[in-house]
Design an enzyme around this catalytic site. Sequence first.
Site, PDB file in Angstrom:
ATOM      1  N   ASP A 152     -14.206   2.105   1.030  1.00 24.46           N
ATOM      2  CA  ASP A 152     -15.570   1.577   0.958  1.00 24.46           C
ATOM      3  C   ASP A 152     -16.509   2.586   0.285  1.00 24.46           C
ATOM      4  O   ASP A 152     -17.369   2.216  -0.516  1.00 24.46           O
ATOM      5  CB  ASP A 152     -16.077   1.247   2.359  1.00 24.46           C
TER       6      ASP A 152
ATOM      7  N   ASP B 260       9.450   1.837   9.669  1.00 28.45           N
ATOM      8  CA  ASP B 260       9.131   0.418   9.583  1.00 28.45           C
ATOM      9  C   ASP B 260       9.992  -0.338  10.581  1.00 28.45           C
ATOM     10  O   ASP B 260      10.858   0.251  11.258  1.00 28.45           O
ATOM     11  CB  ASP B 260       9.361  -0.102   8.160  1.00 28.45           C
TER      12      ASP B 260
ATOM     13  N   HIS C  51     -15.142  -0.471   9.437  1.00 25.01           N
ATOM     14  CA  HIS C  51     -14.503  -0.945   8.202  1.00 25.01           C
ATOM     15  C   HIS C  51     -14.360  -2.456   8.320  1.00 25.01           C
ATOM     16  O   HIS C  51     -13.302  -2.988   8.618  1.00 25.01           O
ATOM     17  CB  HIS C  51     -13.147  -0.272   7.992  1.00 25.01           C
TER      18      HIS C  51
ATOM     19  N   ILE D  19       0.839  -1.200   0.000  1.00 21.67           N
ATOM     20  CA  ILE D  19       0.000   0.000   0.000  1.00 21.67           C
ATOM     21  C   ILE D  19       0.875   1.250   0.000  1.00 21.67           C
ATOM     22  O   ILE D  19       0.646   2.181  -0.776  1.00 21.67           O
ATOM     23  CB  ILE D  19      -0.954   0.001   1.207  1.00 21.67           C
ATOM     24  N   ALA D  20       1.888   1.281   0.849  1.00 22.28           N
ATOM     25  CA  ALA D  20       2.744   2.457   0.936  1.00 22.28           C
ATOM     26  C   ALA D  20       3.458   2.713  -0.384  1.00 22.28           C
ATOM     27  O   ALA D  20       3.589   3.854  -0.831  1.00 22.28           O
ATOM     28  CB  ALA D  20       3.754   2.287   2.061  1.00 22.28           C
TER      29      ALA D  20
ATOM     30  N   VAL E 260      -5.034   3.279   8.853  1.00 17.85           N
ATOM     31  CA  VAL E 260      -5.449   2.399   7.766  1.00 17.85           C
ATOM     32  C   VAL E 260      -5.426   0.937   8.197  1.00 17.85           C
ATOM     33  O   VAL E 260      -6.287   0.151   7.830  1.00 17.85           O
ATOM     34  CB  VAL E 260      -4.550   2.610   6.527  1.00 17.85           C
ATOM     35  N   GLY E 261      -4.408   0.567   9.001  1.00 15.64           N
ATOM     36  CA  GLY E 261      -4.235  -0.826   9.401  1.00 15.64           C
ATOM     37  C   GLY E 261      -5.431  -1.362  10.168  1.00 15.64           C
ATOM     38  O   GLY E 261      -5.951  -0.716  11.079  1.00 15.64           O
ATOM     39  N   ASN E 262      -5.890  -2.541   9.790  1.00 14.24           N
ATOM     40  CA  ASN E 262      -7.098  -3.136  10.375  1.00 14.24           C
ATOM     41  C   ASN E 262      -6.829  -3.883  11.676  1.00 14.24           C
ATOM     42  O   ASN E 262      -5.738  -4.417  11.862  1.00 14.24           O
ATOM     43  CB  ASN E 262      -7.732  -4.083   9.352  1.00 14.24           C
TER      44      ASN E 262
ATOM     45  N   ARG F  17     -15.867   2.478  -3.352  1.00 20.30           N
ATOM     46  CA  ARG F  17     -16.448   1.241  -3.898  1.00 20.30           C
ATOM     47  C   ARG F  17     -17.956   1.387  -4.102  1.00 20.30           C
ATOM     48  O   ARG F  17     -18.511   0.976  -5.138  1.00 20.30           O
ATOM     49  CB  ARG F  17     -16.157   0.076  -2.955  1.00 20.30           C
TER      50      ARG F  17
END
Length: 325
Positions: A151, A34, A179, A8-9, A121-123, A154
């Site tokens: 979402d 990171d 989410h 993603i990054a 963003v991380g779930n 989408r």
Amino acid sequence: MLLTPVAIAYSLLYSIAKGDVFGKDQPIILVLLDITPMLPVLDGVVMELQDCALPLLREVIPTDKVEVGFKDLDAAILVGSMPRKEGVERKDLLKANVAIFKTQGEALEKYAKKTVKVLVVGNPANTNCLIASKSAPSIPKENFSCLTRLDHNRARSQVAMRVGVPSDCVKNVIIWGNHSSTQYPDVHHAIVNNHGKEMSAFDAVNDESWLKGDFITTVQQRGAAVIKARKLSSAMSAAKAICDHMRDIWFGTPDGEWVSMGIYSTGNSYGVPNDLMYSFPVMIKNKTWKVVDGLAINDFSRGKMDGTAAELVDERDTALTFLGA
């Protein structure tokens, strides 16, 4: 500032560095944080960014140290989290992510500007965002948000394809809640410009059973469908949604239009419990969001909104048991 996963990054960095997010006249310093084993990979990313010869990009700083990664940030995009793996219990996943986002929240508290805008963003993004905000008490809760723009995009696209118009002809869809697969994509207030004529999404689509059935499940399960098809998560569309989200924070939403963001729930007019990060329709001006109030909520929507709220309450209560551990 970015906490990766790389996919993603990597998709995100070019758009930020060339000015698509914070403006075409805004110089950029990227700080890439990171874990230590990923530093050689980050060095390669730095080389690629240098080789792009982007005029706005002043510096790229790869690091594994939070005191470097979070220092004096204007914007923090927290992309990474502990992913769900086969055989891992949900409570164990929450426990691992509480530890990650507590650390990041504490680093934001200690090193970032108090005006920093934080996008998680991380779930599980909503609950991770809540934990980060609770771990940075001197940064206003309204400075934290989590990503439901993917979402939102989408939902907008699904309606546009169904009607046969470009996606920018659809506005004011809503993502309510988490989410997750309980989120509620709502088009009861959406407007479609159907070949020059503005009408409600329900009139434009002219298929109520689809809008209350397959449309909702398609949006809810789109991430899983992408993974099944390409054997990888939706990095490109997630990166685009992150850019959309942050650009709207910086520059605001168009008059009469709203977007969906996971934000801190407190005293809202929709009966959503307090002390959650819940996705609402918002308008943004001067880097400040405001929930769109006064929308009529029918019984169908009420049930969906309450269901996703209940999941978030359960996630929150489980996560909070680990916060002080």
